[in-house]
Design a protein around this motif. Structure first.
Motif, PDB file in Angstrom:
ATOM      1  N   TRP A   1      11.850 -38.494  26.545  1.00  0.00           N
ATOM      2  CA  TRP A   1      10.619 -39.147  26.108  1.00  0.00           C
ATOM      3  C   TRP A   1      10.262 -38.686  24.692  1.00  0.00           C
ATOM      4  CZ3 TRP A   1       8.293 -43.311  27.684  1.00  0.00           C
ATOM      5  CH2 TRP A   1       8.426 -43.732  29.004  1.00  0.00           C
ATOM      6  N   GLY A   2      10.540 -37.428  24.369  1.00  0.00           N
ATOM      7  CA  GLY A   2      10.306 -36.929  23.008  1.00  0.00           C
ATOM      8  C   GLY A   2      11.197 -37.618  21.991  1.00  0.00           C
ATOM      9  N   VAL A   3      12.460 -37.833  22.364  1.00  0.00           N
ATOM     10  CA  VAL A   3      13.372 -38.562  21.470  1.00  0.00           C
ATOM     11  C   VAL A   3      12.881 -39.997  21.278  1.00  0.00           C
ATOM     12  CG1 VAL A   3      15.721 -39.462  21.242  1.00  0.00           C
ATOM     13  CG2 VAL A   3      15.366 -37.103  21.996  1.00  0.00           C
ATOM     14  N   ALA A   4      12.441 -40.632  22.360  1.00  0.00           N
ATOM     15  CA  ALA A   4      11.900 -41.992  22.265  1.00  0.00           C
ATOM     16  C   ALA A   4      10.619 -42.007  21.423  1.00  0.00           C
ATOM     17  CB  ALA A   4      11.639 -42.551  23.658  1.00  0.00           C
ATOM     18  N   ASN A   5       9.795 -40.978  21.580  1.00  0.00           N
ATOM     19  CA  ASN A   5       8.571 -40.830  20.789  1.00  0.00           C
ATOM     20  C   ASN A   5       8.917 -40.758  19.303  1.00  0.00           C
ATOM     21  OD1 ASN A   5       5.868 -40.101  20.039  1.00  0.00           O
ATOM     22  ND2 ASN A   5       6.366 -37.951  20.276  1.00  0.00           N
ATOM     23  N   TRP A   6       9.902 -39.923  18.961  1.00  0.00           N
ATOM     24  CA  TRP A   6      10.326 -39.794  17.563  1.00  0.00           C
ATOM     25  C   TRP A   6      10.843 -41.133  17.026  1.00  0.00           C
ATOM     26  CZ3 TRP A   6      15.451 -40.321  15.896  1.00  0.00           C
ATOM     27  CH2 TRP A   6      15.633 -40.110  14.537  1.00  0.00           C
ATOM     28  N   ALA A   7      11.701 -41.796  17.800  1.00  0.00           N
ATOM     29  CA  ALA A   7      12.297 -43.054  17.340  1.00  0.00           C
ATOM     30  C   ALA A   7      11.242 -44.149  17.179  1.00  0.00           C
ATOM     31  CB  ALA A   7      13.383 -43.503  18.310  1.00  0.00           C
ATOM     32  N   ALA A   8      10.343 -44.262  18.143  1.00  0.00           N
ATOM     33  CA  ALA A   8       9.319 -45.309  18.080  1.00  0.00           C
ATOM     34  C   ALA A   8       8.389 -45.102  16.891  1.00  0.00           C
ATOM     35  CB  ALA A   8       8.530 -45.344  19.380  1.00  0.00           C
TER      36      ALA A   8
ATOM     37  N   PHE B   1       9.428 -36.755  12.835  1.00  0.00           N
ATOM     38  CA  PHE B   1       9.894 -35.487  13.413  1.00  0.00           C
ATOM     39  C   PHE B   1       8.845 -34.398  13.250  1.00  0.00           C
ATOM     40  CE2 PHE B   1      12.089 -31.401  12.970  1.00  0.00           C
ATOM     41  CZ  PHE B   1      12.639 -31.316  14.239  1.00  0.00           C
ATOM     42  N   LYS B   2       8.245 -34.349  12.079  1.00  0.00           N
ATOM     43  CA  LYS B   2       7.214 -33.349  11.796  1.00  0.00           C
ATOM     44  C   LYS B   2       6.007 -33.529  12.713  1.00  0.00           C
ATOM     45  CE  LYS B   2       4.655 -33.439   8.026  1.00  0.00           C
ATOM     46  NZ  LYS B   2       3.400 -33.013   7.589  1.00  0.00           N
ATOM     47  N   ASN B   3       5.668 -34.760  13.027  1.00  0.00           N
ATOM     48  CA  ASN B   3       4.524 -35.035  13.889  1.00  0.00           C
ATOM     49  C   ASN B   3       4.861 -34.967  15.374  1.00  0.00           C
ATOM     50  OD1 ASN B   3       2.792 -35.441  11.726  1.00  0.00           O
ATOM     51  ND2 ASN B   3       3.265 -37.617  11.615  1.00  0.00           N
ATOM     52  N   SER B   4       6.139 -34.967  15.723  1.00  0.00           N
ATOM     53  CA  SER B   4       6.537 -34.960  17.133  1.00  0.00           C
ATOM     54  C   SER B   4       6.273 -33.626  17.813  1.00  0.00           C
ATOM     55  CB  SER B   4       8.021 -35.274  17.280  1.00  0.00           C
ATOM     56  OG  SER B   4       8.287 -36.589  16.913  1.00  0.00           O
ATOM     57  N   ILE B   5       6.385 -32.560  17.046  1.00  0.00           N
ATOM     58  CA  ILE B   5       6.266 -31.223  17.619  1.00  0.00           C
ATOM     59  C   ILE B   5       4.968 -30.606  17.107  1.00  0.00           C
ATOM     60  CG2 ILE B   5       7.353 -28.958  17.823  1.00  0.00           C
ATOM     61  CD1 ILE B   5      10.019 -30.438  17.201  1.00  0.00           C
ATOM     62  N   PRO B   6       4.051 -30.275  18.006  1.00  0.00           N
ATOM     63  CA  PRO B   6       2.771 -29.715  17.566  1.00  0.00           C
ATOM     64  C   PRO B   6       2.970 -28.438  16.748  1.00  0.00           C
ATOM     65  CG  PRO B   6       2.690 -30.270  19.888  1.00  0.00           C
ATOM     66  CD  PRO B   6       4.114 -30.440  19.445  1.00  0.00           C
ATOM     67  N   LEU B   7       2.165 -28.271  15.736  1.00  0.00           N
ATOM     68  CA  LEU B   7       2.142 -27.126  14.826  1.00  0.00           C
ATOM     69  C   LEU B   7       3.331 -27.066  13.875  1.00  0.00           C
ATOM     70  CD1 LEU B   7       0.867 -24.367  17.267  1.00  0.00           C
ATOM     71  CD2 LEU B   7      -0.472 -25.776  15.726  1.00  0.00           C
ATOM     72  N   LEU B   8       4.305 -27.956  13.995  1.00  0.00           N
ATOM     73  CA  LEU B   8       5.438 -27.938  13.086  1.00  0.00           C
ATOM     74  C   LEU B   8       5.003 -28.321  11.671  1.00  0.00           C
ATOM     75  CD1 LEU B   8       8.481 -27.442  12.952  1.00  0.00           C
ATOM     76  CD2 LEU B   8       8.804 -29.870  13.331  1.00  0.00           C
ATOM     77  N   GLY B   9       4.082 -29.263  11.558  1.00  0.00           N
ATOM     78  CA  GLY B   9       3.575 -29.658  10.249  1.00  0.00           C
ATOM     79  C   GLY B   9       2.873 -28.521   9.538  1.00  0.00           C
ATOM     80  N   SER B  10       2.182 -27.657  10.285  1.00  0.00           N
ATOM     81  CA  SER B  10       1.513 -26.503   9.689  1.00  0.00           C
ATOM     82  C   SER B  10       2.516 -25.511   9.130  1.00  0.00           C
ATOM     83  CB  SER B  10       0.638 -25.802  10.729  1.00  0.00           C
ATOM     84  OG  SER B  10      -0.358 -26.671  11.180  1.00  0.00           O
ATOM     85  N   LEU B  11       3.656 -25.365   9.790  1.00  0.00           N
ATOM     86  CA  LEU B  11       4.674 -24.448   9.289  1.00  0.00           C
ATOM     87  C   LEU B  11       5.225 -24.914   7.952  1.00  0.00           C
ATOM     88  CD1 LEU B  11       6.655 -23.655  12.548  1.00  0.00           C
ATOM     89  CD2 LEU B  11       5.013 -22.201  11.371  1.00  0.00           C
TER      90      LEU B  11
END
Length: 129
Positions: free
Chosen positions: A24-31, A59-69
């Motif tokens: 579902w995460g991969v589908a989330n990223w692709a969509a 990709f940056k928005n798919s994983i929480p807090l990744l954008g902050s890093l």
């Protein structure tokens, strides 16, 4: 209640599946990559750099807090990454930037739910009995 149970089953097999939240995460990223690219196509002819930006933003928005890093990573003085340079170039289209931010918030929330479900499956798998 039935809708939440159904969503819980679809997304994670009631907290027992690793693969469902991952896919579902991969589908989330692709969509969301597609939605971001579609938004960018509304302001100009889309090219390879536009697709790369859309995929990286998703990709940056798919994983929480990744954008902050990425925001607090050290960089040489006067250095602007290609991603930041592209994003700064979008400032002349504020409506598009607002939509990209809104989509990013929705994607971050859904990504947080999927991460929680993935970690729940890990907990259930390795629980001491």
């Amino acid at each position: 209640g039935l809708a939440f149970n159904t969503a819980y089953w679809w997304l994670s097999d009631f907290g027992q599946s690793f693969s469902r939240p991952f896919w579902w995460g991969v589908a989330n990223w692709a969509a969301f990559s597609g939605l971001n690219a579609w938004l960018l196509s509304s302001i100009r002819e889309i090219g390879l750099q536009d697709l790369q930006f859309a995929a990286f933003l998703s990709f940056k928005n798919s994983i929480p807090l990744l954008g902050s890093l990425f925001r607090f990573a050290p960089a040489p003085k006067e250095h602007v990454s290609w991603f930041q340079g592209y994003y700064d170039g979008l400032e002349q289209h504020p409506a598009t930037v607002d939509w990209l931010i809104g989509l990013g918030v929705a994607q971050n929330i859904f990504g947080g739910v999927l991460l929680f479900l993935f970690l729940l499956a890990l907990r259930n798998r390795f629980r001491l009995k």
